[in-house]
Motif scaffolding. Structure first.
Motif, short mmCIF file in Angstrom:
data_model
loop_
_atom_site.label_atom_id
_atom_site.label_comp_id
_atom_site.label_asym_id
_atom_site.label_seq_id
_atom_site.Cartn_x
_atom_site.Cartn_y
_atom_site.Cartn_z
N ALA A 159 -10.54 18.62 -10.13
CA ALA A 159 -10.01 19.15 -9.24
C ALA A 159 -9.08 17.95 -8.35
O ALA A 159 -7.93 18.20 -7.85
CB ALA A 159 -11.06 19.31 -8.09
N ALA A 160 -9.29 16.86 -8.61
CA ALA A 160 -8.44 15.68 -8.08
C ALA A 160 -7.24 15.77 -8.77
O ALA A 160 -6.11 15.42 -7.94
CB ALA A 160 -9.16 14.34 -8.07
N LEU A 161 -7.42 15.78 -10.04
CA LEU A 161 -5.81 15.83 -11.01
C LEU A 161 -5.20 17.14 -10.76
O LEU A 161 -3.90 17.06 -10.64
CB LEU A 161 -6.25 15.74 -12.39
CG LEU A 161 -7.18 14.42 -12.86
CD1 LEU A 161 -7.41 14.39 -14.33
CD2 LEU A 161 -5.89 13.28 -13.00
N SER A 162 -5.78 18.19 -10.28
CA SER A 162 -5.37 19.34 -10.02
C SER A 162 -4.64 19.12 -8.87
O SER A 162 -3.30 19.50 -8.54
CB SER A 162 -6.22 20.47 -9.97
OG SER A 162 -5.47 21.65 -9.36
N TYR A 163 -5.17 18.63 -7.76
CA TYR A 163 -4.44 18.31 -6.38
C TYR A 163 -3.24 17.46 -6.64
O TYR A 163 -2.45 17.81 -6.01
CB TYR A 163 -5.34 17.76 -5.46
CG TYR A 163 -5.01 17.27 -4.19
CD1 TYR A 163 -4.73 18.50 -3.14
CD2 TYR A 163 -4.56 15.90 -3.96
CE1 TYR A 163 -3.90 17.69 -1.88
CE2 TYR A 163 -3.83 15.64 -2.79
CZ TYR A 163 -3.72 16.43 -1.83
OH TYR A 163 -2.98 16.06 -0.67
N PHE A 164 -3.52 16.36 -7.40
CA PHE A 164 -2.32 15.46 -7.52
C PHE A 164 -1.08 16.27 -8.02
O PHE A 164 -0.06 16.10 -7.80
CB PHE A 164 -2.86 14.51 -8.48
CG PHE A 164 -1.68 13.71 -9.20
CD1 PHE A 164 -0.97 12.81 -8.34
CD2 PHE A 164 -0.94 14.03 -10.39
CE1 PHE A 164 0.11 11.90 -8.93
CE2 PHE A 164 -0.14 13.13 -11.00
CZ PHE A 164 0.35 11.93 -10.16
N LEU A 165 -1.27 17.21 -9.04
CA LEU A 165 -0.29 17.72 -9.68
C LEU A 165 0.21 19.06 -8.81
O LEU A 165 1.56 19.16 -8.81
CB LEU A 165 -0.76 18.73 -11.16
CG LEU A 165 -1.03 17.66 -12.36
CD1 LEU A 165 -1.71 18.45 -13.34
CD2 LEU A 165 0.03 17.02 -13.02
#
Lengths: 214, 214
Positions: free
Chosen positions: B205-211
């Motif tokens: 989810a943190a990576l998704s938020y970043f993207l």
DNA sequence: CCGTGTGAAACGCTTCACAGCA
DNA sequence: TGCTGTGAAGCGTTTCACACGG
């Protein structure tokens, strides 16, 4: 859209991680038919404090009603948009060994909208192997083309420590900017790439320290 | 035993995790026959700053020589003592599914002194199955007795989310106070128990938020 | 009176700058 | 001169207290 545009401020990473918990919990609540929830109830489930929950949400806007709480389905949808969980992310898995295969089979994250679209391995014996969901293990050289063809945006690295830097380099060269990496040890990436390390060794060491010093 | 007793101060958890990286790196250096190293060199390997490394070490004493650096073998040994990595920790693995078996086979952490001494599962079909290293899958009821008999101090939970609380309860009831848990979602423990969650979902989810927000 | 939303205080970690010693 | 060790500053997150609105 709504009245609250996302704020461009500095959001703590820890807040983002908690938001993903709230999002998950709200999905469960929605499935149970719960219509409304308070920050206190959300907090209790995760052992947090209510103001922590409210502060986390406040970074992105006002989603509740004073005196009432939050509308479950609305808040869940809003968090999904904020976290980018409203659409599917396609991922490349590098490494088809123990850890890689366990991740591949562990499809829990699929409900969150993450899908492994391709699997790569450097070992010729593994290349060509057919996995579930119609996926076949491909050689490392295919990372570049596959990322473009399949709109892959996230990489998962599950190779031995010695091969980690190589795997990460192949992914970044292909244009991937978000990577989840399992092997411990030193991996360096360009600074516009988000690398998140899952370090079992560090977690175990922290538990060891706790036991040795309590 | 030296002049520097560990200080009882408040040590950041993040510092402990970094110390485990230094420890690992020092082991490698020692194997290569390197005798001395500076904070700058340690830092560079992990993309940190030299003062970060020195500050982390300073929580526990003074291990270097001004103008010289650190003696690799001495520092490694000291860090091992601090982190509790000087002796072996015996662990119980609960859950013999995908993730559980991957962890069982992934023996990297063994070099750090962590050993899975027993494996448990609630599924009768899995109980009795013989694994490597002379380990047999045991039923959940065996957790209590096995922990005492085998001096198990750490628990690893690798069961589906619905079963997580139950597994954690069984471990804490058996006297385990350090747990590494894989399933996401809500798990509550007595507050003298250290529970560390590995949350793939939160990481993704943190990576998704970043993207979604870059 | 309830629970949200938030500015401000408190706290803790990171970073810095430099004293100290080989 | 070189590199460690560390008090203090800086900065970001957590916690608090309360104004606000249903």
């Amino acid at each position: 859209m709504g009245a609250n545009a996302p704020r461009r401020a500095k959001i703590p990473e820890s807040a983002i991680r908690r938001l993903s918990f709230y999002h998950r919990h709200l999905r469960d609540l929605q499935a149970l038919g719960v219509a409304t929830i308070s920050s206190r109830e959300i907090a209790r489930v995760y052992g947090l404090e209510p103001f922590q929950v409210r502060k986390d949400l406040s970074y992105f806007g006002s989603f509740g009603r004073r005196g009432r709480g939050y509308a479950v389905s609305r808040l869940r949808q809003r968090l999904g948009l904020i976290l980018g969980l409203d659409s599917e992310w396609r991922m490349a898995l590098v490494g088809a060994g123990n850890i890689g295969m366990a991740i591949f089979r562990y499809q829990e994250y699929r409900r969150l909208g993450f899908r492994i679209a391709a699997v790569f391995d450097a070992d010729p014996d593994k290349v060509g192997r057919e996995l579930e969901h119609g996926i076949t293990v491909e050689p490392m050289e295919r990372i570049g083309p596959a990322v473009g063809e399949q709109d892959i945006r996230i990489g998962i690295v599950a190779v031995p420590p010695e091969a980690a830097q190589n795997a990460v380099d192949a992914l970044t060269a292909a244009g991937i900017t978000a990577i989840l990496s399992f092997p411990g040890g030193q991996v360096l990436v360009p600074k516009d790439v988000a690398l998140r390390r899952v370090s079992l060794e560090a977690d175990l060491a922290a538990l060891s320290y706790f036991l040795a010093n309590k």
